[in-house]
Scaffold this motif. Structure first.
Motif, PDB file in Angstrom:
ATOM      1  N   VAL A 153      -4.850   1.991  -5.930  1.00 23.96           N
ATOM      2  CA  VAL A 153      -3.603   2.753  -6.016  1.00 23.96           C
ATOM      3  C   VAL A 153      -3.482   3.679  -4.805  1.00 23.96           C
ATOM      4  O   VAL A 153      -2.410   3.784  -4.188  1.00 23.96           O
ATOM      5  N   LEU A 155      -4.898   3.223  -1.870  1.00 21.23           N
ATOM      6  CA  LEU A 155      -4.621   2.352  -0.720  1.00 21.23           C
ATOM      7  C   LEU A 155      -3.130   2.042  -0.644  1.00 21.23           C
ATOM      8  O   LEU A 155      -2.503   2.120   0.411  1.00 21.23           O
ATOM      9  N   LEU A 156      -2.586   1.703  -1.815  1.00 21.94           N
ATOM     10  CA  LEU A 156      -1.185   1.333  -1.904  1.00 21.94           C
ATOM     11  C   LEU A 156      -0.296   2.482  -1.430  1.00 21.94           C
ATOM     12  O   LEU A 156       0.637   2.292  -0.645  1.00 21.94           O
ATOM     13  N   LEU A 160      -0.653   1.806   2.678  1.00 19.64           N
ATOM     14  CA  LEU A 160       0.403   0.811   2.845  1.00 19.64           C
ATOM     15  C   LEU A 160       1.789   1.445   2.857  1.00 19.64           C
ATOM     16  O   LEU A 160       2.622   1.118   3.698  1.00 19.64           O
TER      17      LEU A 160
ATOM     18  N   LEU B 257      -1.957  -6.727  -2.315  1.00 16.41           N
ATOM     19  CA  LEU B 257      -1.543  -5.364  -2.625  1.00 16.41           C
ATOM     20  C   LEU B 257      -0.196  -5.036  -2.007  1.00 16.41           C
ATOM     21  O   LEU B 257       0.668  -4.419  -2.622  1.00 16.41           O
ATOM     22  N   GLU B 258       0.001  -5.491  -0.771  1.00 18.68           N
ATOM     23  CA  GLU B 258       1.211  -5.131  -0.047  1.00 18.68           C
ATOM     24  C   GLU B 258       2.433  -5.887  -0.571  1.00 18.68           C
ATOM     25  O   GLU B 258       3.507  -5.314  -0.718  1.00 18.68           O
ATOM     26  N   TRP B 261       2.395  -5.309  -5.672  1.00 19.75           N
ATOM     27  CA  TRP B 261       1.641  -4.153  -6.166  1.00 19.75           C
ATOM     28  C   TRP B 261       1.284  -4.266  -7.640  1.00 19.75           C
ATOM     29  O   TRP B 261       0.295  -3.737  -8.100  1.00 19.75           O
ATOM     30  N   THR B 265      -2.171  -3.028 -10.228  1.00 19.08           N
ATOM     31  CA  THR B 265      -1.979  -1.715 -10.842  1.00 19.08           C
ATOM     32  C   THR B 265      -1.788  -1.769 -12.354  1.00 19.08           C
ATOM     33  O   THR B 265      -2.378  -0.971 -13.077  1.00 19.08           O
TER      34      THR B 265
END
Lengths: 315, 295
Positions: A153, A155-156, A160, B257-258, B261, B265
């Motif tokens: 989370v 990192l996100l 990013l 992740l990019e 998401w 999560t």
């Protein structure tokens, strides 16, 4: 004090010997041996036997064990099975990364958790339950968040979306700025879990001290609330807090493995995961042992510090 | 009314055996337990009835719906193979719940027996047991589990055994200390004077009084086991794909992740909710079963 320390040291020695023995024989229980696991289908027959001979795996188990102990005594952990590099060298190369994450985490944790816990205790003492409940509640949630999830989370959000910190890249100990940027997020993630525990302990022990007579005396002497809180209450509540810093080190070590893996930091934890994935049992065995030793020694030191600084503990 | 008997000072702190329904009622009327149930029950019900719900199976791929963000159709979105993530998450919850329950029960059972023997008989038995627990406690828990799994292999059984092995020493220690304090109580001496056998003392007078703290520890151990299992699976050492577990779902999403998401999560939120629920549950059990903490 000296006799106590020596007694504890002897106990420590027995535990360490037990740990080494357990690790050695558990690793020998793996079906097959390190050689066949490592070689897979690439080598066969005579070549395998030759390698076994080289690594001393043809000797009786007890003799292998003694050799292993002898090696440990001079910090010779053997070579990695896959790359034939001395394991001690790999550990020494990776150690600074792990140590800087651990120290950074302890620093950040102490910096945030102690004022926060003290504040919560003060609020609870004054009967303002709202703020106290809020801090305790947030601490609980932080404590229960799995660190690998928190890492992703963060990192996100920070790498990013906001682009504040690099998500990966080389780590160079000699370049402090770049190192700091790489280590910042892992430290933040690990601190979140540690802050919770430490804030809770701080709260409990400060709250206990706040109802002591000497705090009332200090107040009646007209000292400011801040001075009473920090000079009189926190100082006397410090011992359990220091102990918890020591005892939570095990959790911290667990956490470094996870964050090093996620943030691709070349620390001990990454070596461990790499060792498991390449079935390098020699490496895994050494690293698990290494973690256990650090953990045991720190617990030992915490216990001694506790006894050294608490005048109430008798010998 | 039986209520009057409850107030007598000779009542044992816990009498689950004779009053299961009353005990259960007292448990459910605790606000912490209610909060825990409010969090855990919906998750448990969804997990149990996931096959009846209008959800695709956890392993059903749908190449026309890859990496879709959360929508009415797929509440948790889909992954790179178009599998429905809500369905996979619920399947993962089932595994987590099983691991948590199995570890808690296993650790409790072994800890109960060994801790009682160690505390009750003392002497050599006690020394040897303590030396062994010392050795196991020398490893940080996740690292011990990692080491054990690397020896035993991946999958459900090794994971449960590995996590239990790191919990058992804690339960032995707890049970031993409980037994040691109970052993010196006057009512034990009283029982001895009427020639109660060792076995009788242990099973009738000591063990029942240790159940309450053990149950509290067990619910914490369950929450912890769920987190450790997720951690192991995340590192690729626990439950292996395609079998979904909350840990390996999060691992799967790490590379996307990019772009997506939600893959990593949302399952994490579910782990967090379960952990919070179990935490409240243990708090509630403690409040109800420990008469000293009741106000």
């Amino acid at each position: 004090m000296l006799t106590y320390s020596l007694k504890r040291l002897a106990q420590l020695f027995v535990t360490v010997l037990g740990v080494v023995t357990l690790v050695f024989f558990t690793m020998r229980m793996i079906p097959g041996d390190p050689i066949s696991a490592m070689a897979g289908d690439n080598l066969a027959g005579a070549a395998l036997d030759k390698m076994r001979e080289q690594m001393g795996l043809t000797e009786p188990l007890l003799l292998q064990y003694l050799h292993y102990l002898g090696g440990l005594a001079v910090l010779d952990f053997g070579n990695t099975v896959t790359t034939r590099l001395p394991i001690i060298q790999l550990i020494l190369d990776a150690l600074p990364v792990t140590v800087s994450i651990a120290l950074g985490t302890i620093f950040l944790t102490v910096l945030i958790a102690i004022p926060l816990g003290t504040l919560a205790a003060y609020m609870a003492h004054k009967g303002h339950r709202m703020l106290d409940n809020a801090i305790t509640g947030v601490a609980m949630v932080l404590d229960l968040m799995p660190s690998f999830w928190t890492s992703l989370v963060c990192l996100l959000i920070f790498s990013l979306a906001l682009g504040w910190f690099p998500a990966s890249g080389t780590v160079n100990i000699d370049d402090p700025v770049q190192m700091l940027r790489r280590v910042a997020l892992p430290v933040l993630v690990l601190s979140m879990a540690q802050i919770a525990t430490m804030a809770r302990i701080t709260r409990t022990s400060v709250l206990e001290v706040l109802s002591e007579d000497y705090v009332r005396t200090a107040r009646s002497m007209g000292w400011s609330e801040l001075r009473v809180l920090f000079r009189h209450a926190l100082k006397n509540a410090a011992l359990p807090i220091v102990t918890v810093i020591g005892l939570s080190f095990g959790n911290l070590l667990n956490g470094t493995v996870i964050v090093e893996f996620i943030f691709t930091l070349p620390g001990i934890g990454n070596l461990l995961v790499g060792g498991i994935n390449s079935r390098d049992y020699q490496m895994v065995q050494t690293l698990i042992l290494f973690y256990a030793l650090i953990f045991v020694v720190i617990n030992f030191a915490t216990d001694l510090v506790y006894r050294l600084f608490d005048p109430r503990v008798q010998f | 009314m039986t209520q009057e008997i409850v107030a007598l000072p000779t009542r044992r702190p816990l009498d689950v055996s004779s009053l299961p329904i009353q005990g259960l009622l007292r448990l459910v009327s605790n606000s912490r337990v209610q909060l825990a149930l409010a969090i855990l029950m919906p998750i448990i019900f969804l997990t149990i009835f996931r096959s009846v719900l209008p959800l695709p199976g956890p392993l059903d791929t749908n190449l026309r719906a890859m990496m879709q963000p959360p929508s009415i159709e797929h509440l948790f979105g889909t992954d790179r193979m178009g599998r429905d993530l809500l369905s996979r998450t619920l399947a993962g919850v089932q595994i987590s719940m099983f691991v948590g329950f199995a570890v808690a029960m296993l650790a409790l059972a072994v800890g109960l027996v060994m801790g009682t023997l160690s505390g009750f008989f003392g002497g050599v038995v006690d020394r040897v047991t303590m030396a062994i627990t010392d050795i196991f406690l020398a490893f940080p828990s996740l690292l011990l589990a990692i080491g054990l799994v690397s020896v035993m292999g991946t999958g459900m059984l090794p994971v449960v055994l590995a996590i239990s092995l790191s919990d058992v020493p804690r339960f032995i220690r707890l049970q031993r200390s409980l037994v040691l304090t109970l052993r010196t109580r006057a009512y034990i001496d009283a029982a001895r004077t009427v020639k109660a056998s060792q076995f009788w003392l242990m099973t009738r007078h000591i063990v029942p009084n240790t159940i309450a703290p053990l149950l509290v520890a067990a619910s914490i151990a369950a929450a912890n086991a769920i987190l450790v299992e997720a951690g192991l699976s995340f590192l690729g050492l626990g439950i292996m794909p395609p079998e979904p577990s909350l840990g390996n779902l999060i691992r799967d999403g790490q590379s996307y992740l990019e772009q997506a998401w939600w893959i990593s999560t949302l399952p994490g939120v579910v782990i967090l909710l379960i952990a919070i629920g179990l935490h409240f549950l243990s708090d509630g059990i403690r409040q109800v079963l420990d008469p000293r903490s009741r106000k």
